[in-house]
Design a protein around this motif. Structure first.
Motif, PDB file in Angstrom:
ATOM      1  N   SER A 143       0.832  -1.219   0.000  1.00 57.63           N
ATOM      2  CA  SER A 143       0.000   0.000   0.000  1.00 57.63           C
ATOM      3  C   SER A 143       0.857   1.256   0.000  1.00 57.63           C
ATOM      4  O   SER A 143       0.408   2.328  -0.359  1.00 57.63           O
ATOM      5  CB  SER A 143      -0.930   0.010   1.212  1.00 57.63           C
ATOM      6  OG  SER A 143      -0.175   0.006   2.404  1.00 57.63           O
ATOM      7  N   LYS A 197      -0.183   1.184  -6.128  1.00 54.36           N
ATOM      8  CA  LYS A 197      -1.642   1.096  -6.054  1.00 54.36           C
ATOM      9  C   LYS A 197      -2.157  -0.126  -6.812  1.00 54.36           C
ATOM     10  O   LYS A 197      -3.017  -0.857  -6.338  1.00 54.36           O
ATOM     11  CB  LYS A 197      -2.213   2.368  -6.677  1.00 54.36           C
ATOM     12  CG  LYS A 197      -3.701   2.553  -6.529  1.00 54.36           C
ATOM     13  CD  LYS A 197      -4.013   3.983  -6.932  1.00 54.36           C
ATOM     14  CE  LYS A 197      -5.492   4.234  -7.083  1.00 54.36           C
ATOM     15  NZ  LYS A 197      -5.750   5.650  -7.390  1.00 54.36           N
ATOM     16  N   LYS A 213      -4.156  -3.239  -5.057  1.00 54.49           N
ATOM     17  CA  LYS A 213      -5.521  -3.654  -5.381  1.00 54.49           C
ATOM     18  C   LYS A 213      -5.573  -5.107  -5.856  1.00 54.49           C
ATOM     19  O   LYS A 213      -6.506  -5.845  -5.533  1.00 54.49           O
ATOM     20  CB  LYS A 213      -6.111  -2.714  -6.444  1.00 54.49           C
ATOM     21  CG  LYS A 213      -6.410  -1.322  -5.880  1.00 54.49           C
ATOM     22  CD  LYS A 213      -7.122  -0.441  -6.885  1.00 54.49           C
ATOM     23  CE  LYS A 213      -7.507   0.884  -6.222  1.00 54.49           C
ATOM     24  NZ  LYS A 213      -8.151   1.806  -7.182  1.00 54.49           N
ATOM     25  N   MET A 236      -7.447   4.710  -1.527  1.00 52.99           N
ATOM     26  CA  MET A 236      -7.409   3.466  -2.307  1.00 52.99           C
ATOM     27  C   MET A 236      -8.424   2.448  -1.770  1.00 52.99           C
ATOM     28  O   MET A 236      -9.081   1.759  -2.547  1.00 52.99           O
ATOM     29  CB  MET A 236      -5.996   2.866  -2.268  1.00 52.99           C
ATOM     30  CG  MET A 236      -4.943   3.740  -2.934  1.00 52.99           C
ATOM     31  SD  MET A 236      -3.363   2.871  -3.149  1.00 52.99           S
ATOM     32  CE  MET A 236      -2.745   2.805  -1.485  1.00 52.99           C
TER      33      MET A 236
END
Lengths: 401, 428
Positions: free
Chosen positions: A112, A116, A120, A155
């Motif tokens: 993190s 990104k 994810k 995010m």
């Protein structure tokens, strides 16, 4: 008063002794024997008996006793490979309907802070694993080591989560109480549950410490502390490693008896209710927004990232690791990607921490290496080999390059 | 607190680490406000006493009617010294003495021509004699000085310490800077072993320079663990030196072994590790600086492994050449099989050179910013060398912390610990 119990379950893939002359020769990076051995030990001492206790509590107190788990993808994978009964045992808990499984990064990684896209991807992988094994769609997120910042909040919000867990760090809260629901200053839709570190660490770190002036900690005493929390407060978040039960605190310390006893006392004598993060976040109204420009975590006094990143060893290893991202993405080889992810686990960086030279017995306890320098050399040897493999595969994937 | 201390050498006339250690320790003891009477076999007159009373054993006059020939229990404390060399009195005087002291059984032809004995203070052929004679002079010194405690450094002075204790009844501390096992491996000299053991048994407390040495003392000499205490050595700040030319005339990085080429220092493990590193990394050269009984064998082994163009021997280095060697090095390796303390890695760290040290060294107990391997673990040693040369994170960490760490290892800590030990002994 609501109590929110969340337990972290994680086991890294520990590295084998990988010498520099192994570089380019073979890719047996991980110590399969040690990983199996440790996993079976911990399953025997902690996961299986602790799950039994929780199952009994759920059966006994019904709706009043719920808990949450976050089980890293690597722990799940190792359970499947080495000790499938642990999975079955968690499935039994899942079937009660009283257990929430949180989402996290599959590799228990620090991604993190870096990428990104990969962040994810790892969360998606973990969501899928939870769905496949426990039939739950995750609604709450917890990041590795409870690391949180405004940027990470964005995010997590983009991925559709409305609840996230993090540390009740003093320097963020100031005079405010951790026993409230908060929300993010940058994405107000994301509600935040903050760890009450004093009451959590009383169990996780201090329970068996005979030099602690509160030793021995009885269920009665602990519940009386829970009751001392201000009546203006809404929820006490007790977040800790699941390995606390039977592994960090041995069975002989009475930790299982404590786990059996305190929820009943809290429910019956103090009228408290144990709820999951998803439920708490849905029921309560956020108190106020929290602005966290710099990442916080649940580690050490500083509650920052310095247990994993910041010294030259950690920073270099971390940089070199993520320099491979683009190539690995392009090559799109399953095994390579998997290996790269195993190397992202936060534990590898924790072993390189030099802070315990001055303090932190905790660091020493969890470190299989003699020194952070040994940890770094092993890791860099492995990473050098992986880089070589990436180079070779990259060469063949894009001819003419 | 007045301490009567027996040493064997004192700067600038030193041949080993013992003199340096005694000097560093005694200076710190003075800073910690202890009074010292420091005895050495021979003073040259240029020793920097700096506030302590230095006693020259060679200048102590002995008389045949000195009570020192008799110890407290009335038994004669003369050792079996080759009598032709006995230096204490004239023949007539000795015969007279011998008659008085009925327990001296055998009196051979004696040569009586001096009242003092001129010690060489070295480590020559007559070492054992000197050691014994030193003890006799020591009893005279003990008789004629005031002090509260006796402290003897290494086996050479233990008999002196024992005699001083007998005469004065004051408590004795013996200090193990190195054991016979460190010096000789399994081939110990039984005479030396016996003196070490006798000294430690007679002592009220034994000070070891590392936990490693403490362990040896307990296990190999059977000394009661309760009386053995570890006091780690310190290091003195370096003398001001003029900068040396450290230009290299080739691009490869340099990994250095610097020390005596003897069994104790583990040179063969360095060679085997070098061989492993060279198989993978050709951007490196190895240097073995020093001489010793194992050197010819080491040269043959390097030739046998066919790495003579990458592995170099410099012979014994001194002074500026040592600094130059450190200055040129990219890594320093001390693979000692047994090293009670080991000061050379600290000198390397001061020159910002990353160090790899064996776990079988006392210095490994006090250093954090160093790589530690078992001396026999050639793979681990090779790996540590390779990592140091190729992974920049290590270099920057060592650069950042190494020098500071060395500067924090002070003799004052040792002196304070010693003061506490003395205090405890005197008030027990």
């Amino acid at each position: 008063m609501n109590i929110c119990l969340y337990f972290q379950v994680h086991q890294p893939y520990r590295l084998a002794t990988y010498r520099f002359f192994d570089i380019g020769d073979h890719d047996q990076y991980f110590d399969a024997y040690a990983n199996r051995f440790i996993l079976q030990q911990v399953a025997e001492k902690c996961y299986l008996p602790a799950n039994e206790v929780l199952l009994e509590l759920i059966e006994r107190y019904g709706d009043d006793f719920k808990v949450a788990f976050s089980i890293s993808g690597m722990a799940l994978e190792q359970f499947k490979a080495y000790e499938p009964k642990v999975i079955e045992s968690f499935q039994k808990l899942a079937n009660t309907g009283s257990v929430e499984f949180l989402a996290e990064t599959w590799a228990h990684s620090l991604v993190s802070l870096k990428s990104k896209k990969e962040f994810k991807a790892q969360v998606a992988l973990h969501e899928q694993a939870i769905w496949d094994l426990f039939g739950q769609k995750t609604v709450s997120f917890r990041n590795t080591e409870l690391i949180y910042s405004n940027k990470i909040a964005q995010m997590v919000d983009e991925m559709g989560y409305t609840t996230m867990l993090t540390e009740g760090a003093k320097h963020i809260l100031g005079w405010r109480s951790p026993n409230k629901l908060y929300n993010s200053a940058v994405v107000p839709g994301l509600r935040l549950l903050l760890k009450n570190f004093r009451l959590s660490d009383d169990i996780a770190f201090r329970f068996s410490n005979r030099e602690w002036n509160e030793w021995p900690l009885t269920a009665e005493k602990y519940v009386s502390w829970l009751q001392q929390v201000s009546s203006d407060d809404d929820v006490i978040n007790l977040f800790m490693d699941y390995e606390t039960f039977g592994e960090h605190q041995w069975k002989e310390t009475g930790i299982f008896d404590f786990l059996k006893a305190f929820p009943g006392l809290a429910i019956e004598e103090a009228g408290m209710r144990f709820k999951t993060p998803g439920i708490v976040a849905a029921e309560l109204k956020p108190e106020t927004e929290l602005d966290v420009p710099y990442p916080i975590s649940w580690a050490d006094e500083e509650r920052d990232l310095t247990a994993w990143l910041g010294n030259e060893l950690q920073d270099e290893a971390f940089e070199k690791l993520y320099q491979l991202e683009e190539d690995i993405d392009r090559i799109a080889d399953e095994k390579l990607l998997h290996t790269w992810r195993l190397l992202q686990t936060s534990d590898h960086f924790y072993y390189m921490c030099t802070k315990w030279f001055s303090d932190g017995d905790v660091h020493k306890y969890f470190n299989p290496y003699n020194s952070p320098y040994d940890a770094y050399i092993h890791y860099m040897n492995v990473l050098s080999d992986l880089s070589l493999r990436v180079q070779n595969m990259n060469g063949s994937a894009t001819p003419g390059k | 607190m007045q301490v009567l201390m027996f040493g064997w050498e004192f700067p600038p006339h030193i041949s080993g680490g013992l003199g340096t250690a005694c000097y560093g320790l005694t200076k710190a003891m003075l800073r910690a406000e202890m009074d010292l009477l420091f005895v050495v076999p021979k003073l040259h007159g240029d020793e920097p006493g700096e506030g302590m009373e230095l006693i020259n054993a060679s200048g102590v006059e002995m008389h045949p009617d000195d009570e020192v020939f008799q110890s407290a229990d009335g038994k004669i404390s003369l050792f079996e010294i080759d009598s032709t060399l006995l230096p204490y009195a004239t023949e007539e005087e000795y015969l007279k003495l011998a008659n008085e002291l009925a327990k001296v059984q055998q009196v051979k032809k004696l040569q009586w021509d001096a009242k003092t004995y001129s010690f060489s203070g070295g480590y020559g052929k007559s070492l054992m004699e000197e050691v014994k004679r030193y003890a006799i002079v020591a009893s005279k010194i003990a008789k004629t000085h005031d002090f509260d405690i006796i402290h003897a450094h290494d086996w050479l002075t233990y008999l002196a310490g024992i005699e001083a204790r007998k005469i004065s009844g004051k408590p004795l501390v013996v200090h193990m800077h190195a054991t016979e096992f460190d010096r000789s491996g399994q081939h110990v000299n039984p005479a030396v072993f016996e003196i070490e053991q006798t000294g430690m048994q007679a002592a009220d407390k034994v000070v070891a320079v590392s936990h490693l040495t403490r362990d040896t003392v307990i296990k190999k000499y059977g000394i009661d663990p309760d009386k053995v205490i570890t006091v780690h050595n310190g290091v003195d700040p370096p003398a001001e030196k003029s900068p040396v030319d450290t230009t290299k005339h080739f691009p490869e990085r340099i990994v250095t072994f610097l020390g005596r080429v003897t069994y104790q220092k583990g040179p063969e493990y360095f060679i085997e590790a070098a061989h492993k590193v060279l198989q993978r990394d050709d951007n490196v050269r190895f240097v073995m600086a020093g001489s010793g009984d194992m050197l010819p064998r080491m040269i043959r082994r390097v030739a046998e492994l066919g790495m003579g163009t990458r592995f170099h021997f410099t012979g014994f280095l001194r002074g500026a050449d040592v600094d130059r060697m450190y200055g040129m090095s990219d890594a320093y390796v001390m693979p000692s099989v047994s090293e009670p303390f080991g000061i050379s890695p600290l000198e390397a760290m001061r020159s910002n050179v990353p160090v790899i040290i064996s776990k079988q060294s006392g210095v490994a107990e006090v250093l954090k910013h160093a790589l530690k391997v078992d001396y026999w673990d050639v793979d681990g040693m090779a790996d540590a060398i390779y990592g140091t040369l190729n992974y920049p994170g290590l270099r920057s960490m060592f650069k950042k912390h190494g020098k500071n760490e060395v500067e924090g290892i002070k003799w004052d800590q040792a002196a304070h610990k010693l003061k506490k030990i003395y205090h405890h002994m005197l008030h027990e």
